[in-house]
Design an enzyme around this catalytic site. Structure first.
Site, PDB file in Angstrom:
ATOM      1  CG  ASP A  44      43.147  93.059  17.108  1.00 38.89           C
ATOM      2  OD1 ASP A  44      42.962  93.372  15.922  1.00 38.89           O
ATOM      3  OD2 ASP A  44      43.355  93.905  17.997  1.00 38.89           O
ATOM      4  CD  GLU A  91      45.898  97.185  18.759  1.00 40.92           C
ATOM      5  OE1 GLU A  91      46.087  98.136  17.966  1.00 40.92           O
ATOM      6  OE2 GLU A  91      44.767  96.752  19.047  1.00 40.92           O
ATOM      7  CD  GLU A  94      49.665 110.235  12.996  1.00 35.93           C
ATOM      8  OE1 GLU A  94      50.601 109.425  13.253  1.00 35.93           O
ATOM      9  OE2 GLU A  94      49.826 111.316  12.401  1.00 35.93           O
ATOM     10  CG  HIS A 111      48.363 100.827  19.872  1.00 30.48           C
ATOM     11  ND1 HIS A 111      49.404 101.439  20.531  1.00 30.48           N
ATOM     12  CD2 HIS A 111      48.766 100.700  18.575  1.00 30.48           C
ATOM     13  CE1 HIS A 111      50.401 101.662  19.689  1.00 30.48           C
ATOM     14  NE2 HIS A 111      50.035 101.238  18.492  1.00 30.48           N
ATOM     15  CG  HIS A 133      41.748  99.853  18.995  1.00 37.23           C
ATOM     16  ND1 HIS A 133      41.584  99.490  17.677  1.00 37.23           N
ATOM     17  CD2 HIS A 133      40.762 100.732  19.255  1.00 37.23           C
ATOM     18  CE1 HIS A 133      40.547 100.140  17.169  1.00 37.23           C
ATOM     19  NE2 HIS A 133      40.041 100.907  18.109  1.00 37.23           N
ATOM     20  CG  ASP A 167      40.294  95.183  20.316  1.00 45.57           C
ATOM     21  OD1 ASP A 167      39.680  95.560  21.332  1.00 45.57           O
ATOM     22  OD2 ASP A 167      40.819  95.973  19.511  1.00 45.57           O
TER      23      ASP A 167
END
Length: 240
Positions: A7, A9, A52, A57, A150, A155
Site C-alpha cells: 500500500d 500513502e 485532504e 493518513h 490510513h 493497511d
C-alpha cells in the site's frame, strides 16, 4: 509462489504531479505470511501535501523531514519485490504512483500482468458490496480497530489477511485438503482437516534490536503519529 501485498500513502490524488510519501509491504509465500516486511517514509521533495490527503493518513511534511527521497529507496523496494506478484486494493491507484516514481528515475514500469487488484476480486465475489478495506475486514472478522488513520504498513497487513480470505481462506491457502477415492470419483465437496489449537502461544519473533529500532523511528514522527497511539494501546493490553 511469492506475492507482495503493498500500500502507498501520497501527497494527493494526481499520480502525474503528486508523490509517494509512504510504502508498506508484506511478503506472502504460498499465501502464508513469511514475516518479511518493507516499510519506509519518503520525502516528497518540492511537493506539498494536500490537506485532504493529510486528513486521511495524518502524515505532515514536518513528519518527513530527514526521510529519504524516492530515488534513495527505489532499489531497496524493487529488491524486496523481486519477481513476486504485486497485490493492492484498488491497485490502479497505487501502481499509477509507483510507475510514475519509477519513470522519473527512467526505470521501466511494472508489468501489469504482475499486478493483482483485490478490489476487483472483491467486487466479483461480493457484487452487492461494500468492498472497502474496512468493509472487507468486517465481513471476514478481521480486527481493524487500530486503523484510525490510513497507514501503508498497517493497511498492507490487514489486506494480506483479507486477500487470503478472498482467494479461499486460510485452510485452502495452507493446502490442507484431503480427498478420498470416492470424492475423486463423485466430485462431491471435499472435507477439510480440523486444525487443533496450539497448546501454547508461540513466542514473538521480534528481537530487542528490532523493537528499539521501531521505537526510535516512532520518536521522529511526533506525538500525533498513529504509531504512538498504537504502541500506547498495546502497552495497555499487555499483561503486567
Amino acid at each position: 509462489m511469492r506475492e507482495i501485498i503493498f500500500d502507498t500513502e501520497t501527497t494527493g490524488l494526481d499520480a502525474r504531479e503528486d508523490r509517494v510519501i509512504e510504502i508498506g509491504a508484506v511478503e506472502l509465500v504460498n499465501r502464508f505470511p513469511s514475516g518479511r516486511v518493507f516499510h519506509v517514509y519518503i520525502h516528497p521533495e518540492s511537493r506539498a501535501i494536500h490537506p485532504e490527503a493529510q486528513a486521511v493518513h495524518g502524515i505532515s511534511l514536518a513528519d518527513l523531514e530527514g526521510k529519504p527521497v524516492f530515488s534513495e529507496i527505489a532499489e531497496e523496494f524493487l529488491a524486496f519485490v523481486g519477481d513476486g506478484k504485486l497485490v493492492a486494493h484498488n491497485a490502479g491507484f497505487d501502481m499509477g504512483f509507483i510507475n510514475h516514481e519509477l519513470a522519473r528515475l527512467k526505470i521501466d514500469a511494472v508489468d501489469p500482468d504482475r499486478v493483482i487488484d483485490t478490489l476487483a476480486i472483491a467486487r466479483r465475489k461480493h457484487p452487492m458490496g461494500p468492498n472497502s478495506l474496512d468493509a472487507l475486514c468486517r465481513r471476514y472478522g478481521i480486527d481493524n480497530s487500530r486503523r484510525t488513520k490510513h497507514g501503508a504498513l498497517l493497511d498492507s497487513e490487514l489486506l494480506a489477511e483479507v486477500y487470503i480470505e478472498l482467494v479461499g481462506g486460510k485452510q485452502a491457502a495452507l493446502g490442507l485438503e484431503v480427498r478420498s477415492a470416492d470424492t475423486e470419483e463423485t466430485g462431491r465437496d471435499i472435507d477439510m482437516i480440523a486444525i487443533r489449537p496450539r497448546a501454547r502461544v508461540l513466542p514473538s519473533r521480534l528481537t530487542d534490536k528490532a523493537r528499539a529500532a521501531h521505537a526510535k523511528m516512532v520518536e521522529t514522527l511526533g506525538e500525533n503519529a498513529i504509531w504512538t497511539r498504537i504502541d500506547i494501546q498495546q502497552e495497555k493490553n499487555t499483561p503486567g
